[in-house]
Design a protein around this motif. Sequence first.
Motif, PDB file in Angstrom:
ATOM      1  N   GLU A 187      16.363  -7.085  -8.164  1.00  0.00           N
ATOM      2  CA  GLU A 187      16.865  -5.753  -7.855  1.00  0.00           C
ATOM      3  C   GLU A 187      16.526  -5.409  -6.409  1.00  0.00           C
ATOM      4  OE1 GLU A 187      16.393  -1.099  -9.392  1.00  0.00           O
ATOM      5  OE2 GLU A 187      15.454  -2.752 -10.512  1.00  0.00           O
ATOM      6  N   VAL A 188      17.461  -4.743  -5.729  1.00  0.00           N
ATOM      7  CA  VAL A 188      17.281  -4.406  -4.319  1.00  0.00           C
ATOM      8  C   VAL A 188      17.441  -2.898  -4.136  1.00  0.00           C
ATOM      9  CG1 VAL A 188      18.120  -4.764  -1.966  1.00  0.00           C
ATOM     10  CG2 VAL A 188      18.113  -6.673  -3.584  1.00  0.00           C
ATOM     11  N   ARG A 189      16.553  -2.315  -3.352  1.00  0.00           N
ATOM     12  CA  ARG A 189      16.623  -0.894  -3.018  1.00  0.00           C
ATOM     13  C   ARG A 189      16.713  -0.749  -1.505  1.00  0.00           C
ATOM     14  NH1 ARG A 189      15.156   2.181  -7.490  1.00  0.00           N
ATOM     15  NH2 ARG A 189      14.069   1.010  -9.135  1.00  0.00           N
ATOM     16  N   PHE A 190      17.556   0.186  -1.063  1.00  0.00           N
ATOM     17  CA  PHE A 190      17.759   0.430   0.357  1.00  0.00           C
ATOM     18  C   PHE A 190      17.218   1.812   0.728  1.00  0.00           C
ATOM     19  CE2 PHE A 190      20.992  -2.513  -1.115  1.00  0.00           C
ATOM     20  CZ  PHE A 190      20.854  -3.552  -0.202  1.00  0.00           C
ATOM     21  N   ASN A 191      17.217   2.110   2.050  1.00  0.00           N
ATOM     22  CA  ASN A 191      16.678   3.376   2.553  1.00  0.00           C
ATOM     23  C   ASN A 191      15.229   3.573   2.125  1.00  0.00           C
ATOM     24  OD1 ASN A 191      18.830   4.705   4.100  1.00  0.00           O
ATOM     25  ND2 ASN A 191      19.947   4.669   2.146  1.00  0.00           N
ATOM     26  N   GLN A 192      14.453   2.500   2.203  1.00  0.00           N
ATOM     27  CA  GLN A 192      13.046   2.538   1.832  1.00  0.00           C
ATOM     28  C   GLN A 192      12.166   2.624   3.084  1.00  0.00           C
ATOM     29  OE1 GLN A 192      12.076   2.656  -1.547  1.00  0.00           O
ATOM     30  NE2 GLN A 192      14.287   2.978  -1.640  1.00  0.00           N
ATOM     31  N   PRO A 193      10.953   3.179   2.956  1.00  0.00           N
ATOM     32  CA  PRO A 193      10.087   3.324   4.137  1.00  0.00           C
ATOM     33  C   PRO A 193       9.499   2.021   4.640  1.00  0.00           C
ATOM     34  CG  PRO A 193       8.989   4.157   2.163  1.00  0.00           C
ATOM     35  CD  PRO A 193      10.411   3.876   1.782  1.00  0.00           C
ATOM     36  N   GLN A 194       9.549   0.944   3.848  1.00  0.00           N
ATOM     37  CA  GLN A 194       9.097  -0.351   4.333  1.00  0.00           C
ATOM     38  C   GLN A 194       9.955  -1.456   3.729  1.00  0.00           C
ATOM     39  OE1 GLN A 194       5.113  -1.543   3.029  1.00  0.00           O
ATOM     40  NE2 GLN A 194       5.160   0.072   1.502  1.00  0.00           N
ATOM     41  N   THR A 195      10.005  -2.573   4.437  1.00  0.00           N
ATOM     42  CA  THR A 195      10.756  -3.738   3.972  1.00  0.00           C
ATOM     43  C   THR A 195       9.775  -4.706   3.336  1.00  0.00           C
ATOM     44  OG1 THR A 195      12.444  -3.481   5.682  1.00  0.00           O
ATOM     45  CG2 THR A 195      12.198  -5.664   4.713  1.00  0.00           C
ATOM     46  N   CYS A 196       9.987  -5.008   2.060  1.00  0.00           N
ATOM     47  CA  CYS A 196       9.004  -5.798   1.325  1.00  0.00           C
ATOM     48  C   CYS A 196       9.607  -6.348   0.038  1.00  0.00           C
ATOM     49  CB  CYS A 196       7.781  -4.942   0.970  1.00  0.00           C
ATOM     50  SG  CYS A 196       8.168  -3.487  -0.033  1.00  0.00           S
ATOM     51  N   VAL A 197       8.950  -7.335  -0.540  1.00  0.00           N
ATOM     52  CA  VAL A 197       9.240  -7.766  -1.901  1.00  0.00           C
ATOM     53  C   VAL A 197       8.036  -7.398  -2.755  1.00  0.00           C
ATOM     54  CG1 VAL A 197      10.871  -9.600  -1.357  1.00  0.00           C
ATOM     55  CG2 VAL A 197       8.432 -10.111  -1.358  1.00  0.00           C
ATOM     56  N   PRO A 244       0.381  -2.184   8.341  1.00  0.00           N
ATOM     57  CA  PRO A 244       0.006  -1.973   6.941  1.00  0.00           C
ATOM     58  C   PRO A 244      -0.974  -0.824   6.758  1.00  0.00           C
ATOM     59  CG  PRO A 244      -0.926  -4.020   7.794  1.00  0.00           C
ATOM     60  CD  PRO A 244       0.079  -3.547   8.789  1.00  0.00           C
ATOM     61  N   SER A 245      -1.827  -0.567   7.739  1.00  0.00           N
ATOM     62  CA  SER A 245      -2.756   0.555   7.630  1.00  0.00           C
ATOM     63  C   SER A 245      -2.005   1.872   7.555  1.00  0.00           C
ATOM     64  CB  SER A 245      -3.716   0.572   8.830  1.00  0.00           C
ATOM     65  OG  SER A 245      -4.524  -0.578   8.856  1.00  0.00           O
ATOM     66  N   LEU A 246      -0.940   1.992   8.340  1.00  0.00           N
ATOM     67  CA  LEU A 246      -0.133   3.207   8.298  1.00  0.00           C
ATOM     68  C   LEU A 246       0.529   3.372   6.933  1.00  0.00           C
ATOM     69  CD1 LEU A 246       1.472   3.039  11.850  1.00  0.00           C
ATOM     70  CD2 LEU A 246      -0.221   4.695  11.060  1.00  0.00           C
ATOM     71  N   SER A 247       0.969   2.268   6.346  1.00  0.00           N
ATOM     72  CA  SER A 247       1.584   2.329   5.024  1.00  0.00           C
ATOM     73  C   SER A 247       0.582   2.766   3.963  1.00  0.00           C
ATOM     74  CB  SER A 247       2.166   0.964   4.646  1.00  0.00           C
ATOM     75  OG  SER A 247       3.176   0.574   5.556  1.00  0.00           O
ATOM     76  N   LEU A 248      -0.693   2.426   4.184  1.00  0.00           N
ATOM     77  CA  LEU A 248      -1.739   2.785   3.227  1.00  0.00           C
ATOM     78  C   LEU A 248      -2.302   4.180   3.483  1.00  0.00           C
ATOM     79  CD1 LEU A 248      -3.680  -0.597   3.157  1.00  0.00           C
ATOM     80  CD2 LEU A 248      -2.417   0.414   1.252  1.00  0.00           C
ATOM     81  N   GLY A 249      -1.927   4.807   4.590  1.00  0.00           N
ATOM     82  CA  GLY A 249      -2.432   6.131   4.903  1.00  0.00           C
ATOM     83  C   GLY A 249      -3.820   6.130   5.493  1.00  0.00           C
ATOM     84  N   ALA A 307       5.745   8.558   5.644  1.00  0.00           N
ATOM     85  CA  ALA A 307       5.592   7.109   5.689  1.00  0.00           C
ATOM     86  C   ALA A 307       4.685   6.674   6.831  1.00  0.00           C
ATOM     87  CB  ALA A 307       6.958   6.438   5.831  1.00  0.00           C
ATOM     88  N   LEU A 308       4.596   7.489   7.885  1.00  0.00           N
ATOM     89  CA  LEU A 308       3.752   7.179   9.029  1.00  0.00           C
ATOM     90  C   LEU A 308       2.376   7.827   8.915  1.00  0.00           C
ATOM     91  CD1 LEU A 308       6.371   7.516  11.910  1.00  0.00           C
ATOM     92  CD2 LEU A 308       5.612   5.460  10.748  1.00  0.00           C
ATOM     93  N   SER A 309       2.102   8.421   7.749  1.00  0.00           N
ATOM     94  CA  SER A 309       0.780   8.992   7.437  1.00  0.00           C
ATOM     95  C   SER A 309       0.419  10.174   8.327  1.00  0.00           C
ATOM     96  CB  SER A 309      -0.307   7.916   7.524  1.00  0.00           C
ATOM     97  OG  SER A 309      -0.054   6.893   6.595  1.00  0.00           O
ATOM     98  N   TYR A 310       1.409  10.987   8.688  1.00  0.00           N
ATOM     99  CA  TYR A 310       1.108  12.227   9.387  1.00  0.00           C
ATOM    100  C   TYR A 310       0.696  13.288   8.372  1.00  0.00           C
ATOM    101  CZ  TYR A 310       2.526  10.923  14.069  1.00  0.00           C
ATOM    102  OH  TYR A 310       2.575  10.350  15.311  1.00  0.00           O
ATOM    103  N   ALA A 311      -0.269  14.107   8.750  1.00  0.00           N
ATOM    104  CA  ALA A 311      -0.752  15.159   7.843  1.00  0.00           C
ATOM    105  C   ALA A 311       0.304  16.231   7.644  1.00  0.00           C
ATOM    106  CB  ALA A 311      -2.034  15.771   8.397  1.00  0.00           C
ATOM    107  N   THR A 312       1.086  16.500   8.686  1.00  0.00           N
ATOM    108  CA  THR A 312       2.132  17.519   8.586  1.00  0.00           C
ATOM    109  C   THR A 312       3.406  17.042   9.275  1.00  0.00           C
ATOM    110  OG1 THR A 312       1.530  18.640  10.662  1.00  0.00           O
ATOM    111  CG2 THR A 312       0.393  19.352   8.637  1.00  0.00           C
TER     112      THR A 312
END
Length: 337
Positions: A187-197, A244-249, A307-312
């Motif tokens: 299954e494939v999803r588009f318009n996602q905040p990161q590209t991954c499997v 990856p740190s940004l993806s993890l917040g 997605a970029l881990s901004y507080a606001t």
Amino acid sequence: MKPPTDDALQRVSPAAALPAVLEDLGIDPGPVFEGLGFGPHDLVAGARVPFAQALVLLERAGRLAGQPELGVRVGVRNDHRCLGTVGELMAAAPTLGQALADYVALQGGHSQAACSYLVPMGECVALGFGIYDRQAPGTDQVYGLAMGAGANMIRSLTGDAVAPLEAHFSIRRPPNPAVFAGLLGTEVRFNQPQTCVLVRRADLSAPTVAPDPARRDELLAALPVRLGLAGQSATARLRHVLRPSLSLGDTSLAAAARRLHMTARTLGRCLAREDTSFARERDAVRFVMASELLRLTELPVGDISAALSYATHSAFVRSFRRWSGMAPSEWRAAQGR
């Protein structure tokens, strides 16, 4: 449409599969390679294509073919074996999870323009790929190549005992989404905040087909030196862990230093000697990620901020205006999106 059989897989650099894909599609490779200083015959075993030229190749090929999935077509002709000795190390690992962890740890020796990473996502783990050094046409095709090869790594390392649960793309939904799903076999999803499997966490413990502890130890001792990892600058190493740190917040200097097995003070001093800072490098990676998501997806600006881990949301808008001179929505409109 099923993923290619083992016989169709290439055992060389991922880009080496491009001429075969073009031939299958009936496309003359001449215009694709024009002006690059090398041709299809030069893509032999062990060939390394500079990242900028890989972008040009894949962008031209995708445009001539009229196929947003061209990069995926190239990627699915590859698996871990296209990585040479790094792929050999992966095959020698005892489990799928260890093989992927070894790949992520050493991937910086293959490319300093992009990073591969593993991050948890609920009941799954994401094997992600991110470009942090360029904003140019062709990035969407490079992401397709990475996802195709990544999906096949998971299958081939486990003898088809494990398959990806989903594939996510940070691009707009294409006119032919079913082709992506058919090529990737998931299954494939588009318009996602990161590209991954995505792989189920439980599947990471699946055994590899032919583990070899002695060979793994030998390669682990030799590869960091062979790939030049020990000589990398602190800036290069930092940028490799920032995405990856940004993806993890987790966007602090202390967190980045822990990932690099350094103290925050030591990392700060190393960066200062290289005439940069943690904040400057974090901003650079955030700007590339923000620009990609604004240009390639239809994600709302608020979702990109998260997605970029901004507080606001307002903090993200201020930062993006400082980087580009425009608000995110204005910048997206200026790109014709």
